[in-house]
Write a protein that holds these residues in place. Structure first.
Motif, short mmCIF file in Angstrom:
data_model
loop_
_atom_site.label_atom_id
_atom_site.label_comp_id
_atom_site.label_asym_id
_atom_site.label_seq_id
_atom_site.Cartn_x
_atom_site.Cartn_y
_atom_site.Cartn_z
N ASN A 1 0.82 -1.22 0.00
CA ASN A 1 0.00 0.00 0.00
C ASN A 1 0.85 1.27 0.00
O ASN A 1 0.35 2.34 0.25
CB ASN A 1 -0.98 0.00 1.18
CG ASN A 1 -0.29 -0.01 2.52
OD1 ASN A 1 0.92 -0.13 2.59
ND2 ASN A 1 -1.07 0.09 3.57
N ASP A 2 2.14 1.14 -0.31
CA ASP A 2 3.02 2.30 -0.46
C ASP A 2 3.33 2.50 -1.93
O ASP A 2 3.38 1.53 -2.70
CB ASP A 2 4.34 2.09 0.28
CG ASP A 2 4.20 2.25 1.78
OD1 ASP A 2 3.32 3.02 2.21
OD2 ASP A 2 4.97 1.62 2.52
N ASN B 1 10.39 5.01 -0.65
CA ASN B 1 10.85 4.16 0.44
C ASN B 1 11.07 2.76 -0.12
O ASN B 1 10.75 2.48 -1.26
CB ASN B 1 9.87 4.16 1.63
CG ASN B 1 8.55 3.52 1.30
OD1 ASN B 1 8.49 2.34 0.97
ND2 ASN B 1 7.48 4.28 1.40
N GLU B 2 11.63 1.89 0.68
CA GLU B 2 12.01 0.57 0.17
C GLU B 2 10.99 -0.53 0.42
O GLU B 2 11.21 -1.67 0.04
CB GLU B 2 13.35 0.16 0.78
CG GLU B 2 14.50 1.01 0.29
CD GLU B 2 15.84 0.48 0.74
OE1 GLU B 2 15.90 -0.60 1.37
OE2 GLU B 2 16.84 1.15 0.45
N ARG B 3 9.87 -0.22 1.06
CA ARG B 3 8.92 -1.29 1.39
C ARG B 3 8.37 -2.01 0.16
O ARG B 3 8.37 -3.25 0.13
CB ARG B 3 7.80 -0.74 2.28
CG ARG B 3 8.26 -0.54 3.71
CD ARG B 3 7.11 -0.16 4.61
NE ARG B 3 6.61 1.17 4.31
CZ ARG B 3 6.90 2.25 5.01
NH1 ARG B 3 7.67 2.17 6.07
NH2 ARG B 3 6.41 3.42 4.68
N PRO B 4 7.88 -1.31 -0.88
CA PRO B 4 7.40 -2.05 -2.05
C PRO B 4 8.52 -2.86 -2.72
O PRO B 4 8.31 -4.01 -3.11
CB PRO B 4 6.88 -0.97 -2.99
CG PRO B 4 6.59 0.18 -2.11
CD PRO B 4 7.60 0.11 -1.01
N ASP C 1 -1.72 3.87 -2.38
CA ASP C 1 -0.63 4.33 -3.25
C ASP C 1 0.08 3.18 -3.95
O ASP C 1 0.78 3.39 -4.94
CB ASP C 1 0.39 5.14 -2.45
CG ASP C 1 -0.16 6.50 -2.02
OD1 ASP C 1 -1.15 6.97 -2.63
OD2 ASP C 1 0.40 7.09 -1.08
N GLY C 2 -0.10 1.97 -3.46
CA GLY C 2 0.54 0.80 -4.06
C GLY C 2 0.09 0.53 -5.48
O GLY C 2 0.83 -0.09 -6.25
N VAL C 3 -1.09 1.00 -5.87
CA VAL C 3 -1.56 0.76 -7.24
C VAL C 3 -0.68 1.48 -8.26
O VAL C 3 -0.66 1.12 -9.43
CB VAL C 3 -3.04 1.12 -7.45
CG1 VAL C 3 -3.94 0.28 -6.58
CG2 VAL C 3 -3.29 2.59 -7.22
N ASP D 1 16.78 7.93 -10.23
CA ASP D 1 18.15 7.44 -10.07
C ASP D 1 18.31 6.70 -8.75
O ASP D 1 17.83 7.15 -7.71
CB ASP D 1 19.15 8.60 -10.12
CG ASP D 1 19.26 9.21 -11.51
OD1 ASP D 1 18.93 8.52 -12.49
OD2 ASP D 1 19.69 10.38 -11.61
N GLY D 2 18.95 5.56 -8.81
CA GLY D 2 19.22 4.78 -7.61
C GLY D 2 18.12 3.81 -7.22
O GLY D 2 18.23 3.12 -6.21
N TYR D 3 17.03 3.75 -7.99
CA TYR D 3 15.92 2.85 -7.67
C TYR D 3 15.81 1.76 -8.72
O TYR D 3 16.18 1.95 -9.87
CB TYR D 3 14.58 3.61 -7.62
CG TYR D 3 14.41 4.46 -6.40
CD1 TYR D 3 13.82 3.94 -5.25
CD2 TYR D 3 14.83 5.78 -6.38
CE1 TYR D 3 13.66 4.72 -4.12
CE2 TYR D 3 14.67 6.58 -5.25
CZ TYR D 3 14.08 6.03 -4.13
OH TYR D 3 13.92 6.80 -3.01
N TYR D 4 15.27 0.61 -8.31
CA TYR D 4 14.98 -0.47 -9.25
C TYR D 4 13.65 -0.19 -9.93
O TYR D 4 12.79 0.48 -9.37
CB TYR D 4 14.89 -1.81 -8.50
CG TYR D 4 16.23 -2.28 -8.01
CD1 TYR D 4 17.01 -3.09 -8.80
CD2 TYR D 4 16.71 -1.90 -6.76
CE1 TYR D 4 18.26 -3.53 -8.37
CE2 TYR D 4 17.95 -2.33 -6.32
CZ TYR D 4 18.72 -3.14 -7.13
OH TYR D 4 19.93 -3.56 -6.70
N ASN D 5 13.47 -0.74 -11.12
CA ASN D 5 12.23 -0.53 -11.86
C ASN D 5 11.16 -1.49 -11.32
O ASN D 5 11.22 -2.69 -11.54
CB ASN D 5 12.47 -0.75 -13.35
CG ASN D 5 11.27 -0.38 -14.17
OD1 ASN D 5 10.22 -0.98 -14.04
ND2 ASN D 5 11.43 0.61 -15.03
#
Length: 87
Positions: free
Chosen positions: A20-21, A26-29, A54-56, A67-71
């Protein structure tokens, strides 16, 4: 009476991840999807992803990854090859 452990080991485990994030910030999803991806690769495991709030946003096509995040979109596609997702 002795349990037959070989029968218990052959039962498929079922996992439900509720995200739901939003996909970034943040790194939770990311952590949930990383674990779900690894479980979905195992034979006989049942993985489901439920996206709410927000998870949708994790399923938005053609996301611009900061930058710095995974897809996250690619991670979800990988899971969907072997699992299920619902919004």
């Amino acid at each position: 009476m002795e349990k037959n452990h070989s029968i218990e080991r052959n039962k498929a485990m079922r996992y439900l991840f509720i995200i739901n994030d939003g996909p970034y910030g943040n790194e939770r999803p990311y952590n949930a999807l990383r674990l779900a991806m690894n479980l979905a690769k195992r034979a006989g495991e049942n993985v489901r992803i439920f996206l709410m709030g927000d998870g949708v946003q994790c399923v938005v096509a053609k996301q611009t990854t900061p930058d710095g995040y995974y897809n996250i979109e690619r991670m979800l596609k990988s899971i969907l090859r072997n699992g299920e997702a619902a919004t």
